[in-house]
Design a protein around this motif. Structure first.
Motif, mmCIF file in Angstrom:
data_model
loop_
_atom_site.group_PDB
_atom_site.id
_atom_site.type_symbol
_atom_site.label_atom_id
_atom_site.label_comp_id
_atom_site.label_asym_id
_atom_site.label_seq_id
_atom_site.Cartn_x
_atom_site.Cartn_y
_atom_site.Cartn_z
ATOM 1 N N VAL A 1 -6.637 -3.456 6.101
ATOM 2 C CA VAL A 1 -6.496 -2.071 5.673
ATOM 3 C C VAL A 1 -7.358 -1.720 4.527
ATOM 4 O O VAL A 1 -7.807 -0.790 4.214
ATOM 5 N N ALA A 2 -7.434 -2.644 3.634
ATOM 6 C CA ALA A 2 -7.985 -2.638 2.138
ATOM 7 C C ALA A 2 -9.774 -2.340 2.869
ATOM 8 O O ALA A 2 -10.489 -1.591 2.050
ATOM 9 N N VAL B 1 0.343 8.448 7.082
ATOM 10 C CA VAL B 1 -0.872 9.231 6.643
ATOM 11 C C VAL B 1 -0.285 10.428 6.318
ATOM 12 O O VAL B 1 -0.929 11.518 5.916
ATOM 13 N N PHE C 1 0.720 -1.206 0.159
ATOM 14 C CA PHE C 1 0.015 0.218 0.052
ATOM 15 C C PHE C 1 0.740 1.072 -0.130
ATOM 16 O O PHE C 1 0.482 2.346 -0.524
ATOM 17 N N ALA D 1 -10.272 1.003 4.102
ATOM 18 C CA ALA D 1 -10.035 1.983 3.171
ATOM 19 C C ALA D 1 -11.231 1.957 2.090
ATOM 20 O O ALA D 1 -11.699 3.140 1.669
ATOM 21 N N THR D 2 -11.821 0.831 2.188
ATOM 22 C CA THR D 2 -13.089 0.796 1.157
ATOM 23 C C THR D 2 -14.428 1.598 1.885
ATOM 24 O O THR D 2 -14.926 2.422 0.955
ATOM 25 N N THR E 1 -10.971 5.937 3.967
ATOM 26 C CA THR E 1 -9.794 6.335 3.262
ATOM 27 C C THR E 1 -8.719 5.312 3.676
ATOM 28 O O THR E 1 -8.559 4.634 4.506
ATOM 29 N N LEU E 2 -7.615 5.189 2.873
ATOM 30 C CA LEU E 2 -6.539 4.438 3.143
ATOM 31 C C LEU E 2 -5.807 4.869 4.330
ATOM 32 O O LEU E 2 -5.228 4.145 5.144
ATOM 33 N N TYR F 1 -7.002 6.054 7.171
ATOM 34 C CA TYR F 1 -7.784 5.026 8.255
ATOM 35 C C TYR F 1 -7.595 3.814 8.194
ATOM 36 O O TYR F 1 -7.519 3.215 9.478
ATOM 37 N N GLY F 2 -7.326 3.073 7.100
ATOM 38 C CA GLY F 2 -6.572 1.732 7.228
ATOM 39 C C GLY F 2 -5.452 1.712 7.890
ATOM 40 O O GLY F 2 -5.306 0.764 8.499
ATOM 41 N N TYR F 3 -4.272 2.405 7.438
ATOM 42 C CA TYR F 3 -3.276 2.484 8.235
ATOM 43 C C TYR F 3 -3.448 2.761 9.631
ATOM 44 O O TYR F 3 -2.877 2.170 10.419
ATOM 45 N N SER G 1 -0.145 5.042 -1.753
ATOM 46 C CA SER G 1 0.059 6.196 -1.170
ATOM 47 C C SER G 1 0.905 7.056 -1.982
ATOM 48 O O SER G 1 0.582 8.576 -2.129
#
Length: 395
Positions: free
Chosen positions: A356-357, A296, A233, A360-361, A364-365, A367-369, A237
């Protein structure tokens, strides 16, 4: 006749084939996986097919690693190591000879099953061939060469596929596995199985549920999850921040290179008494969590900071986790423990990107991190609080 565990540290010439086996499994996993989608349109016709081929290898490892780890305890690590390497070479050669999309599935499944045999066997032999006081160094070196395989796999695999197609990459993998098997056959000594007490399913469940197994395995799974997320990922980014493929590729290389450099140093610090297992695992979890949080941050700074911190954290956790598992495991059950721990790593390898995916779905990515960073930080903080409670408890 009763065999005793091998106590003297093995000379480096004996360890080199085991390190080469670690490199082979890492190079085979990432070298082929990274190039299936981009250079094999005849065999990979859709994302579903690509996902199936990737899952086939990992799925075989999840199911079979504990099985082959137990087999190594029963018959000795060397026969399982050699059998796995020879089977990996044969599975790779299968696609070279057949060269058809259908045989690619069979070859990939065969590679995953074969890696399930020689990977935990190599880990168990690293432990058996070295006394407890030297296992940090041994696992640090073993992890170093696996990291080199993970780093060079996509790059060298891409060059080979570009020059001669997917068949050339499979041919090189076949030759690599066959050469390591021949090397190990002549150099690595036989590590005889040790007498074992009868173990019931309940006994196995109790041992695997014990904190001495769960804590290092959970840390190893967390490190693998973060490593997989970083590799998968961080380029996303970087691309979103307007960075080119060279910059994002360099960031991933920083992650892998940092992990490779830190692992031998962490192992030596453990053996020299300058670092304890618990302190190192806690520091590794917290460093990895901070790295995920740094992802992030916008631009190249965030990507590079995340790569360096995740690499340092995983580099701390990996040798210390395996050394802790080896220290708490009866010698006659070493293969079973290493196979079960590898299963935990495979679950982390799959679970981290899925978490994470998934987040993020719906968000956002970033928030996944953050979700994965919170989980890792919570694990580190809980371990830290547990240590303080133990230190202040009345004797």
């Amino acid at each position: 006749m009763t065999h005793q565990p091998i106590s003297p540290a093995a000379p480096r010439r004996v360890m080199w084939p085991l390190y080469a086996a670690g490199f082979t499994t890492a190079f085979g996993a990432h070298g082929i996986a990274a190039n299936l989608g981009g250079f094999s349109a005849d065999a990979v016709t859709s994302l579903i097919v690509l996902g199936g081929l990737l899952a086939l290898y990992d799925g075989a490892e999840v199911v079979l690693k504990p099985v082959f780890g137990s087999l190594a305890d029963r018959v000795g690590g060397k026969p399982v190591l050699l059998g796995g390497l020879i089977a990996f070479a044969a599975a790779s050669a299968l696609y070279v000879i057949a060269d058809s999309p259908g045989w690619l599935w069979a070859a990939r499944l065969g590679q995953g099953a074969a890696a399930s045999a020689f990977s935990p066997s190599a880990s168990a032999m690293v432990a058996r061939l070295n006394p407890a006081a030297k296992r940090g160094r041994a696992f640090g070196s073993y992890g170093f060469y696996k990291s080199i395989g993970y780093t060079l796999g996509p790059l060298l695999g891409g060059v080979l596929v570009w020059g001669g197609g997917l068949r050339l990459l499979f041919a090189v993998m076949a030759l690599c596995a066959a050469a390591v098997a021949l090397w190990a056959a002549f150099v690595v000594p036989a590590v005889p199985p040790l007498p074992r007490k009868r173990q019931t399913v309940a006994d196995l469940a109790r041992r695997l549920a014990d904190r001495s197994f769960l804590a290092p395995t959970a840390a190893l799974a967390a490190a693998t999850a973060a490593l997989s997320v970083g590799v998968g990922f961080l380029p996303v980014s970087g691309a979103a921040a307007g960075l080119g493929t060279i910059a994002t590729g360099a960031a991933v290389s920083v992650l892998a290179a940092t992990a490779a450099v830190v692992q031998p140093k962490a192992g030596r610090a453990l053996d020299d008494g300058r670092l304890t297992t618990r302190t190192g695992l806690i520091a590794g979890l917290l460093s990895t969590a901070v790295g995920l949080a740094a992802a992030v941050l916008p631009g190249l700074i965030g990507v590079l900071a995340a790569a360096a911190l995740i690499g340092a954290g995983t580099g701390l956790i990996t040798p210390l986790g395996f050394a802790a598992l080896a220290a708490s495991t009866p010698e006659e059950r070493m293969g079973q423990t290493m196979g079960s721990a590898e299963l935990g790593r495979e679950l982390g390898d799959a679970g981290g990107p899925l978490l994470v995916a998934g987040v993020a779905t719906f968000a956002t990515l970033a928030y996944g991190y953050a979700a994965l960073a919170i989980l890792l930080a919570a694990g580190g903080l809980l371990a830290l609080l547990s240590r303080r409670r133990t230190a202040h408890a009345p004797s």
